[in-house]
Design an enzyme around this catalytic site. Structure first.
Site, PDB file in Angstrom:
ATOM      1  N   ASN A   8       0.874  -1.174   0.000  1.00  0.00           N
ATOM      2  CA  ASN A   8       0.000   0.000   0.000  1.00  0.00           C
ATOM      3  C   ASN A   8       0.909   1.221   0.000  1.00  0.00           C
ATOM      4  O   ASN A   8       1.451   1.612   1.037  1.00  0.00           O
ATOM      5  CB  ASN A   8      -0.907  -0.014   1.228  1.00  0.00           C
ATOM      6  CG  ASN A   8      -1.898   1.140   1.237  1.00  0.00           C
ATOM      7  OD1 ASN A   8      -1.845   2.041   0.412  1.00  0.00           O
ATOM      8  ND2 ASN A   8      -2.809   1.117   2.195  1.00  0.00           N
ATOM      9  N   ARG A  66      -2.540  -2.198  -3.593  1.00  0.00           N
ATOM     10  CA  ARG A  66      -3.777  -1.450  -3.387  1.00  0.00           C
ATOM     11  C   ARG A  66      -3.749  -0.187  -4.239  1.00  0.00           C
ATOM     12  O   ARG A  66      -2.806   0.601  -4.173  1.00  0.00           O
ATOM     13  CB  ARG A  66      -3.927  -1.056  -1.915  1.00  0.00           C
ATOM     14  CG  ARG A  66      -5.230  -0.292  -1.665  1.00  0.00           C
ATOM     15  CD  ARG A  66      -5.198   0.494  -0.382  1.00  0.00           C
ATOM     16  NE  ARG A  66      -6.444   1.242  -0.206  1.00  0.00           N
ATOM     17  CZ  ARG A  66      -6.529   2.380   0.462  1.00  0.00           C
ATOM     18  NH1 ARG A  66      -5.459   2.915   1.014  1.00  0.00           N
ATOM     19  NH2 ARG A  66      -7.685   2.985   0.585  1.00  0.00           N
ATOM     20  N   HIS A 155     -12.976   2.599  -0.533  1.00  0.00           N
ATOM     21  CA  HIS A 155     -12.925   1.646   0.586  1.00  0.00           C
ATOM     22  C   HIS A 155     -13.631   0.340   0.237  1.00  0.00           C
ATOM     23  O   HIS A 155     -14.048  -0.407   1.131  1.00  0.00           O
ATOM     24  CB  HIS A 155     -13.560   2.221   1.861  1.00  0.00           C
ATOM     25  CG  HIS A 155     -12.833   3.391   2.447  1.00  0.00           C
ATOM     26  ND1 HIS A 155     -13.491   4.446   3.050  1.00  0.00           N
ATOM     27  CD2 HIS A 155     -11.504   3.679   2.519  1.00  0.00           C
ATOM     28  CE1 HIS A 155     -12.603   5.329   3.475  1.00  0.00           C
ATOM     29  NE2 HIS A 155     -11.388   4.890   3.155  1.00  0.00           N
ATOM     30  N   ARG A 216     -11.143  16.087   5.454  1.00  0.00           N
ATOM     31  CA  ARG A 216     -12.037  16.312   4.319  1.00  0.00           C
ATOM     32  C   ARG A 216     -13.454  16.569   4.817  1.00  0.00           C
ATOM     33  O   ARG A 216     -13.923  15.922   5.751  1.00  0.00           O
ATOM     34  CB  ARG A 216     -12.033  15.106   3.384  1.00  0.00           C
ATOM     35  CG  ARG A 216     -10.759  14.954   2.588  1.00  0.00           C
ATOM     36  CD  ARG A 216     -10.701  13.636   1.834  1.00  0.00           C
ATOM     37  NE  ARG A 216      -9.964  12.633   2.585  1.00  0.00           N
ATOM     38  CZ  ARG A 216      -9.896  11.351   2.242  1.00  0.00           C
ATOM     39  NH1 ARG A 216     -10.518  10.911   1.170  1.00  0.00           N
ATOM     40  NH2 ARG A 216      -9.202  10.507   2.977  1.00  0.00           N
ATOM     41  N   GLU A 358      -8.007  -5.371   5.030  1.00  0.00           N
ATOM     42  CA  GLU A 358      -7.897  -5.116   3.601  1.00  0.00           C
ATOM     43  C   GLU A 358      -6.759  -5.915   2.970  1.00  0.00           C
ATOM     44  O   GLU A 358      -6.856  -6.349   1.812  1.00  0.00           O
ATOM     45  CB  GLU A 358      -7.708  -3.622   3.364  1.00  0.00           C
ATOM     46  CG  GLU A 358      -8.946  -2.803   3.730  1.00  0.00           C
ATOM     47  CD  GLU A 358      -8.673  -1.316   3.771  1.00  0.00           C
ATOM     48  OE1 GLU A 358      -9.040  -0.624   2.798  1.00  0.00           O
ATOM     49  OE2 GLU A 358      -8.108  -0.840   4.765  1.00  0.00           O
TER      50      GLU A 358
END
Length: 372
Positions: A8, A66, A155, A216, A358
């Site tokens: 990742n 990823r 996600h 955000r 993940e």
């Protein structure tokens, strides 16, 4: 051993794990400050750790990467070729903070492991089957088609893993199960799922839409951006505002929920307001997705905040008992270890906390791509 090296690559870090599809882990690590030395140096450090752990290059079945945004091009994991890498780089227009470091990480990893298959697993892929009514924005259809504007979500790897894990934990088949899954971390999203398939999700064309996040804003009237453009802000200034100076950071100067709750306890009114805005948005989405699904069987919390912040889980469902949603305070305060139910005994809707994985999901999807 069928081991996958899962990478990742972020803007300044490289996370890695060596994991088998059955969940066996051989190595886990993080290289930080990658921007100072570049991914080749980071991968060299990682490779040294692999060798110290007794893992040779030949022991790896594949390398899984990823990638946040697959845009309209990728609806499934894919083995990486030069053309695929070029396409991922082109999709940086949808995820300018996420796809470029992924591309650099892939390039460096293909140099470091040239004889191992490399595969990309996309955060958006899970949501390519969204119903058109959920995926379509109500703007000029020609403009949307020309520029690839639709709801892509994000996600997806986490939502796929957690929805299946929640059903398995409860001993219930996914078929017919209605779930609301909340992935709450520094980035945050919520998905409405039926039978393990997405019906709606909060992130949109980019990972900026939806829930309040660490830095955000989530949902925002687009007129705000037009207003700021007319006031003289540049596109790059707006990008900086939306990506780094909004959300909890913009409201209270803190992007980490642990710091925010500590400030609340110390009586900081800006932290209190930020928390209330955050929780209010959660409740709105839970209620909306309850309606979109026509009822819900499970509400599932995951991610760093979702797994570890009991107060957020309780506040998100406070006042929703008429919908069958509640948490048991004693269960909710249990130590954050493994999947667990936090709803009261006999509640009509199960409320669960399920740790996401993940890397394991990526490893499984990559192995499924390999020739048998």
């Amino acid at each position: 051993m069928v081991a996958v090296l899962v990478l990742n690559a972020g803007s300044s870090s490289l996370k890695y794990q060596v994991v088998e599809p059955d969940g066996t882990r051989h190595l886990k690590g993080l290289v930080e400050r990658v921007d100072e030395s570049g991914f080749p140096a980071a991968l060299a450090r990682m490779t040294a750790e692999l060798e110290e752990a007794g893992l040779s290059r030949e022991s790896l079945a594949a390398v899984g990467h990823r990638v946040v945004h697959g845009g309209p091009d990728f609806s499934d994991p894919v083995l990486i070729t030069d053309d695929v890498l070029t396409a991922i780089a082109d999709l940086a227009r949808f995820a300018p903070l996420h796809n470029p470091p992924a591309v650099e990480g892939i390039r460096a990893a293909r140099e470091e492991f040239p004889d191992v298959p490399h595969a990309a697993v996309f955060d958006t892929a899970f949501f390519t089957t969204l119903p058109p009514a959920s995926a379509t924005y109500a703007i000029d259809a020609g403009v949307a088609a020309e520029h690839g504007i639709k709801r892509y979500g994000a996600h997806g790897t986490s939502h796929r893993f957690v929805s299946a894990a929640a059903a398995a934990f409860a001993g219930r088949p996914l078929d017919g199960l209605r779930q609301i899954v909340l992935h709450l971390g520094n980035g945050a999203s919520v998905a409405a799922l039926r039978s393990g398939r997405p019906m709606d999700t909060s992130m949109g064309l980019t990972p900026l839409e939806g829930l309040v996040m660490g830095t955000r804003a989530g949902d925002l009237d687009p007129g705000v951006l037009l207003h700021l453009l007319r006031a003289g802000l540049s596109v790059s200034e707006l990008d900086e505002l939306l990506q780094h100076r909004s959300g909890l950071q913009g409201l209270a100067g803190r992007h980490d929920m642990r710091d925010l709750t500590a400030a609340m306890a110390a009586g900081d009114p800006t932290a209190q307001l930020a928390y209330e805005v955050y929780v209010h948005r959660l409740r709105k989405y839970i209620g909306a997705y309850f309606a979109a699904l026509g009822g819900v069987d499970q509400v599932v919390f995951t991610g760093g905040v979702g797994e570890h912040q009991a107060s957020v889980r309780g506040a998100a469902l406070d006042g929703l008992s008429a919908m069958g949603l509640a948490v048991d305070p004693a269960r909710n305060d249990q130590p954050p270890e493994g999947p667990r139910e936090i709803s009261p005994a006999g509640a009509p809707v199960q409320v669960l906390v399920v740790p996401t994985d993940e890397e394991l999901e990526i490893a499984r999807e990559v192995v499924a791509l390999l020739p048998r």
